[in-house]
Motif scaffolding. Structure first.
Motif, PDB file in Angstrom:
ATOM      1  N   GLN A  74     -65.137 -18.328 -19.406  1.00 25.69           N
ATOM      2  CA  GLN A  74     -66.132 -18.976 -20.251  1.00 25.69           C
ATOM      3  C   GLN A  74     -66.783 -17.966 -21.198  1.00 25.69           C
ATOM      4  O   GLN A  74     -66.967 -18.239 -22.388  1.00 25.69           O
ATOM      5  N   TYR A  75     -67.112 -16.802 -20.669  1.00 21.91           N
ATOM      6  CA  TYR A  75     -67.687 -15.759 -21.514  1.00 21.91           C
ATOM      7  C   TYR A  75     -66.729 -15.384 -22.647  1.00 21.91           C
ATOM      8  O   TYR A  75     -67.156 -15.153 -23.789  1.00 21.91           O
ATOM      9  N   SER A  76     -65.449 -15.310 -22.332  1.00 19.69           N
ATOM     10  CA  SER A  76     -64.463 -14.925 -23.352  1.00 19.69           C
ATOM     11  C   SER A  76     -64.440 -15.921 -24.496  1.00 19.69           C
ATOM     12  O   SER A  76     -64.382 -15.543 -25.672  1.00 19.69           O
ATOM     13  N   LEU A  77     -64.494 -17.208 -24.174  1.00 13.96           N
ATOM     14  CA  LEU A  77     -64.444 -18.235 -25.209  1.00 13.96           C
ATOM     15  C   LEU A  77     -65.654 -18.166 -26.132  1.00 13.96           C
ATOM     16  O   LEU A  77     -65.540 -18.367 -27.344  1.00 13.96           O
ATOM     17  N   VAL A  78     -66.811 -17.868 -25.565  1.00 13.82           N
ATOM     18  CA  VAL A  78     -68.029 -17.780 -26.377  1.00 13.82           C
ATOM     19  C   VAL A  78     -67.962 -16.589 -27.326  1.00 13.82           C
ATOM     20  O   VAL A  78     -68.271 -16.699 -28.521  1.00 13.82           O
ATOM     21  N   ALA A  79     -67.549 -15.426 -26.823  1.00 12.59           N
ATOM     22  CA  ALA A  79     -67.470 -14.231 -27.662  1.00 12.59           C
ATOM     23  C   ALA A  79     -66.405 -14.386 -28.740  1.00 12.59           C
ATOM     24  O   ALA A  79     -66.614 -14.007 -29.902  1.00 12.59           O
ATOM     25  N   VAL A  80     -65.261 -14.948 -28.377  1.00 19.47           N
ATOM     26  CA  VAL A  80     -64.180 -15.124 -29.352  1.00 19.47           C
ATOM     27  C   VAL A  80     -64.590 -16.113 -30.440  1.00 19.47           C
ATOM     28  O   VAL A  80     -64.273 -15.923 -31.621  1.00 19.47           O
ATOM     29  N   ASP A  81     -65.313 -17.154 -30.072  1.00 22.38           N
ATOM     30  CA  ASP A  81     -65.775 -18.124 -31.065  1.00 22.38           C
ATOM     31  C   ASP A  81     -66.613 -17.439 -32.138  1.00 22.38           C
ATOM     32  O   ASP A  81     -66.450 -17.701 -33.341  1.00 22.38           O
ATOM     33  N   GLU A  82     -67.503 -16.547 -31.726  1.00 14.90           N
ATOM     34  CA  GLU A  82     -68.318 -15.822 -32.704  1.00 14.90           C
ATOM     35  C   GLU A  82     -67.451 -14.944 -33.598  1.00 14.90           C
ATOM     36  O   GLU A  82     -67.641 -14.891 -34.821  1.00 14.90           O
ATOM     37  N   ALA A  83     -66.478 -14.245 -32.988  1.00 15.77           N
ATOM     38  CA  ALA A  83     -65.609 -13.347 -33.756  1.00 15.77           C
ATOM     39  C   ALA A  83     -64.768 -14.120 -34.769  1.00 15.77           C
ATOM     40  O   ALA A  83     -64.603 -13.689 -35.923  1.00 15.77           O
ATOM     41  N   VAL A  84     -64.230 -15.252 -34.350  1.00  9.73           N
ATOM     42  CA  VAL A  84     -63.410 -16.082 -35.239  1.00  9.73           C
ATOM     43  C   VAL A  84     -64.234 -16.590 -36.416  1.00  9.73           C
ATOM     44  O   VAL A  84     -63.775 -16.595 -37.564  1.00  9.73           O
ATOM     45  N   LYS A  85     -65.459 -16.999 -36.137  1.00  9.80           N
ATOM     46  CA  LYS A  85     -66.328 -17.492 -37.218  1.00  9.80           C
ATOM     47  C   LYS A  85     -66.677 -16.374 -38.195  1.00  9.80           C
ATOM     48  O   LYS A  85     -66.689 -16.586 -39.415  1.00  9.80           O
ATOM     49  N   GLN A  86     -66.973 -15.186 -37.664  1.00 10.10           N
ATOM     50  CA  GLN A  86     -67.299 -14.089 -38.576  1.00 10.10           C
ATOM     51  C   GLN A  86     -66.090 -13.717 -39.431  1.00 10.10           C
ATOM     52  O   GLN A  86     -66.235 -13.420 -40.622  1.00 10.10           O
ATOM     53  N   ALA A  87     -64.905 -13.749 -38.835  1.00 13.62           N
ATOM     54  CA  ALA A  87     -63.689 -13.395 -39.567  1.00 13.62           C
ATOM     55  C   ALA A  87     -63.263 -14.491 -40.541  1.00 13.62           C
ATOM     56  O   ALA A  87     -62.375 -14.271 -41.366  1.00 13.62           O
ATOM     57  N   ASP A  88     -63.882 -15.665 -40.417  1.00 13.34           N
ATOM     58  CA  ASP A  88     -63.617 -16.791 -41.321  1.00 13.34           C
ATOM     59  C   ASP A  88     -62.124 -17.107 -41.377  1.00 13.34           C
ATOM     60  O   ASP A  88     -61.517 -17.166 -42.453  1.00 13.34           O
ATOM     61  N   ILE A  89     -61.543 -17.339 -40.202  1.00  7.01           N
ATOM     62  CA  ILE A  89     -60.103 -17.567 -40.105  1.00  7.01           C
ATOM     63  C   ILE A  89     -59.786 -19.052 -40.284  1.00  7.01           C
ATOM     64  O   ILE A  89     -60.338 -19.902 -39.576  1.00  7.01           O
ATOM     65  N   ASP A  90     -58.885 -19.342 -41.193  1.00  7.70           N
ATOM     66  CA  ASP A  90     -58.368 -20.696 -41.373  1.00  7.70           C
ATOM     67  C   ASP A  90     -57.012 -20.740 -40.686  1.00  7.70           C
ATOM     68  O   ASP A  90     -55.989 -20.355 -41.274  1.00  7.70           O
ATOM     69  N   PHE A  91     -56.982 -21.202 -39.445  1.00  7.10           N
ATOM     70  CA  PHE A  91     -55.745 -21.152 -38.669  1.00  7.10           C
ATOM     71  C   PHE A  91     -54.655 -22.074 -39.219  1.00  7.10           C
ATOM     72  O   PHE A  91     -53.485 -21.922 -38.877  1.00  7.10           O
ATOM     73  N   GLU A  92     -55.018 -22.999 -40.072  1.00  4.55           N
ATOM     74  CA  GLU A  92     -54.013 -23.900 -40.648  1.00  4.55           C
ATOM     75  C   GLU A  92     -53.222 -23.238 -41.770  1.00  4.55           C
ATOM     76  O   GLU A  92     -52.170 -23.748 -42.171  1.00  4.55           O
ATOM     77  N   ASN A  93     -53.719 -22.103 -42.238  1.00  2.00           N
ATOM     78  CA  ASN A  93     -53.060 -21.459 -43.368  1.00  2.00           C
ATOM     79  C   ASN A  93     -52.555 -20.051 -43.060  1.00  2.00           C
ATOM     80  O   ASN A  93     -52.367 -19.243 -43.969  1.00  2.00           O
ATOM     81  N   ILE A  94     -52.373 -19.750 -41.788  1.00  2.00           N
ATOM     82  CA  ILE A  94     -51.721 -18.489 -41.409  1.00  2.00           C
ATOM     83  C   ILE A  94     -50.621 -18.792 -40.409  1.00  2.00           C
ATOM     84  O   ILE A  94     -50.593 -19.853 -39.778  1.00  2.00           O
ATOM     85  N   ASP A  95     -49.690 -17.855 -40.258  1.00  6.43           N
ATOM     86  CA  ASP A  95     -48.555 -18.029 -39.345  1.00  6.43           C
ATOM     87  C   ASP A  95     -49.016 -17.757 -37.915  1.00  6.43           C
ATOM     88  O   ASP A  95     -49.204 -16.606 -37.522  1.00  6.43           O
ATOM     89  N   LEU A  96     -49.177 -18.803 -37.126  1.00  5.77           N
ATOM     90  CA  LEU A  96     -49.715 -18.659 -35.768  1.00  5.77           C
ATOM     91  C   LEU A  96     -48.742 -17.963 -34.826  1.00  5.77           C
ATOM     92  O   LEU A  96     -49.146 -17.491 -33.764  1.00  5.77           O
ATOM     93  N   ASP A  97     -47.464 -17.883 -35.210  1.00  3.99           N
ATOM     94  CA  ASP A  97     -46.507 -17.107 -34.417  1.00  3.99           C
ATOM     95  C   ASP A  97     -46.755 -15.609 -34.557  1.00  3.99           C
ATOM     96  O   ASP A  97     -46.231 -14.819 -33.766  1.00  3.99           O
ATOM     97  N   ARG A  98     -47.549 -15.231 -35.547  1.00  2.00           N
ATOM     98  CA  ARG A  98     -47.849 -13.829 -35.799  1.00  2.00           C
ATOM     99  C   ARG A  98     -49.288 -13.472 -35.396  1.00  2.00           C
ATOM    100  O   ARG A  98     -49.788 -12.414 -35.738  1.00  2.00           O
ATOM    101  N   VAL A  99     -49.924 -14.394 -34.690  1.00  2.00           N
ATOM    102  CA  VAL A  99     -51.288 -14.148 -34.206  1.00  2.00           C
ATOM    103  C   VAL A  99     -51.278 -14.182 -32.688  1.00  2.00           C
ATOM    104  O   VAL A  99     -50.805 -15.148 -32.079  1.00  2.00           O
ATOM    105  N   GLY A 100     -51.779 -13.123 -32.061  1.00  2.00           N
ATOM    106  CA  GLY A 100     -51.722 -13.025 -30.612  1.00  2.00           C
ATOM    107  C   GLY A 100     -53.076 -12.806 -29.966  1.00  2.00           C
ATOM    108  O   GLY A 100     -54.113 -12.752 -30.638  1.00  2.00           O
ATOM    109  N   VAL A 101     -53.053 -12.685 -28.647  1.00  2.00           N
ATOM    110  CA  VAL A 101     -54.261 -12.415 -27.861  1.00  2.00           C
ATOM    111  C   VAL A 101     -53.936 -11.340 -26.830  1.00  2.00           C
ATOM    112  O   VAL A 101     -52.968 -11.470 -26.069  1.00  2.00           O
ATOM    113  N   ILE A 102     -54.721 -10.290 -26.840  1.00  2.00           N
ATOM    114  CA  ILE A 102     -54.636  -9.267 -25.789  1.00  2.00           C
ATOM    115  C   ILE A 102     -56.041  -9.138 -25.221  1.00  2.00           C
ATOM    116  O   ILE A 102     -56.930  -8.565 -25.851  1.00  2.00           O
ATOM    117  N   TRP A 103     -56.222  -9.721 -24.051  1.00  2.00           N
ATOM    118  CA  TRP A 103     -57.570  -9.860 -23.481  1.00  2.00           C
ATOM    119  C   TRP A 103     -57.541  -9.508 -22.001  1.00  2.00           C
ATOM    120  O   TRP A 103     -56.701 -10.006 -21.254  1.00  2.00           O
TER     121      TRP A 103
END
Length: 414
Positions: A74-103
């Motif tokens: 749960q903590y991970s989801l909250v922190a990642v949500d903030e990071a994603v918002k700050q990075a202003d990522i539009d996941f519909e317009n990037i190649d999701l096969d080239r985006v990963g998670v190392i956590w």
């Protein structure tokens, strides 16, 4: 080799539930320590920790998520949500096969493990384990859950190197991106370790401070009267991205990752090498990889847990590289946050990035009498953050088993 940058950050810490709150309170020298509220500590040697403040999971996650996931996830989801918002990522317009998670996490779902076994033990002997028991406790499950939430189909795994875990995750993300195995990786770590089994276990190791009557000043790296670390909890997330990919989508670049060093003490189950040999290797590798010299490093956020032997061995390692250079800024921010174990490296890397962004260095608090090893060397801001030139910032983390991880950040320039 491709350049790698940080474009988003998220933090959930004992001194702030967002990056900005965390940074502001770190500069102000706020202590996150307080009496433990998670369980009854009456019979425990240590009765305090650095727990999250004013955090309600229901403000961030729905009931089904809270039921399925241990608090570390749960903590991970909250922190990642903030990071994603700050990075202003539009996941519909990037190649999701080239985006990963190392956590990563040092303990995973240890609270769930303790709770479920206690229920079984206190029951009638009939196993009534939750169907979510196994997935809740797995260390890798946070990485999987993050990928599912955002549809990230690239590299996905969970490094585990005890208290070096989330620094290891950042270094791994750095490597995979610069090796052109990914364009973006969500990296970091989370920990929810404050429970009877963990506090009792670390007490048995004589690793925790027992200053129950003075808990606010118990975490005191570099101080003569330090007697152990203070447990903390929370999460830190970084969006690690290839430079051109970040520029193409118009991202704000916060800092650049330029070096990562991993090594082993190969010495003791829980203690660091007294001469800091592993730490020396880790820091040197990070500096060499960045293509700079030690005298170019402006700030070191030390592992500095406030243990009697650990702090000294790290200072010895620092001296071997930086030769007591009196212009080098050094701090031990666990004095404020406590030790977030597997999540420590991520939140401390965030402090390094913020130091570069704002040209400020956070302090060590609670130091009254420096150990002799710290005297006549370096600059140790005490109590409050100070302005400083910070072009390069180095973060150290060490873990049980002798794991060493050091990551070097740089002020971004075209």
């Amino acid at each position: 080799m491709r350049r790698v940058v940080i474009t988003g950050m998220g933090a959930l810490t004992p001194i702030g539930n967002s990056v900005d709150a965390f940074w502001e309170n770190a500069l102000a020298g706020v202590s996150g320590a307080g009496p433990i509220k998670t369980f009854d500590t009456a019979n425990f040697k240590t009765q305090f920790a650095c727990e999250l403040k004013d955090f309600n999971a229901e403000d961030h996650l729905d009931r089904k998520e809270r039921k399925k996931y241990d608090m570390f996830t749960q903590y991970s989801l909250v922190a990642v949500d903030e990071a994603v918002k700050q990075a202003d990522i539009d996941f519909e317009n990037i190649d999701l096969d080239r985006v990963g998670v190392i956590w990563g996490s040092g303990n995973g779902g240890i609270q769930t493990f303790e709770e479920q076994l206690k229920e079984y033990h206190d029951g009638d002997g009939t196993p009534r384990f939750s169907p979510f028991f196994i997935p809740r406790i797995l260390v890798d499950i946070a990485a999987g859950v993050i990928s599912m939430k955002y549809g990230l189909c690239g590299i996905n795994f969970a490094p585990v190197s005890a208290c070096a875990t989330s620094t290891t995750a950042i270094i791994e993300a750095f490597n995979y991106v610069r090796w052109n195995k990914a364009d973006m990786i969500v990296a970091g770590g989370s920990e929810s370790p404050i429970g009877a089994a963990t506090i009792g276990g670390f007490n048995s190791l004589k690793a925790l401070s027992t200053k129950n009557d003075d808990y606010a000043t118990a975490s005191r790296p570099f101080d003569i009267d330090r007697d152990g670390f203070v447990m903390g909890e929370g999460a830190g997330a970084l969006i690690v991205e290839e430079l051109e990919h970040a520029k193409k989508r118009g991202a704000t670049i916060l800092a650049e990752i330029v070096g990562g060093g991993m090594a082993a003490d190969a010495y003791h189950l829980t203690g660091t090498h007294p001469e800091g040999l592993g730490a020396i290797k880790g820091m040197n590798l990070a500096i060499e990889e960045a293509g700079i010299t030690a005298d170019q490093v402006d700030y070191v956020n030390m592992h500095a847990t406030s243990t009697p032997n650990g702090d000294i061995s790290e200072i010895i390692a620092l001296d071997a590289i930086f030769e007591k250079r009196k212009s080098l800024m050094v701090s031990g921010t666990k004095s404020m946050t406590g030790h977030l174990l597997g999540a420590a490296g991520a939140i401390e890397a965030i402090l390094c990035a913020k130091s570069i962004m704002h040209q400020m260095v956070p302090p060590t608090i609670n130091v009254e009498n420096f150990i002799p090893e710290c005297q006549d060397s370096y600059i140790f801001p005490v109590g409050k953050g100070v302005p400083a030139k910070v072009d390069y910032a180095l973060s150290n983390t060490f873990g049980f088993g002798g794991h060493i991880a050091a990551v070097l950040l740089k002020r971004y320039e075209e």
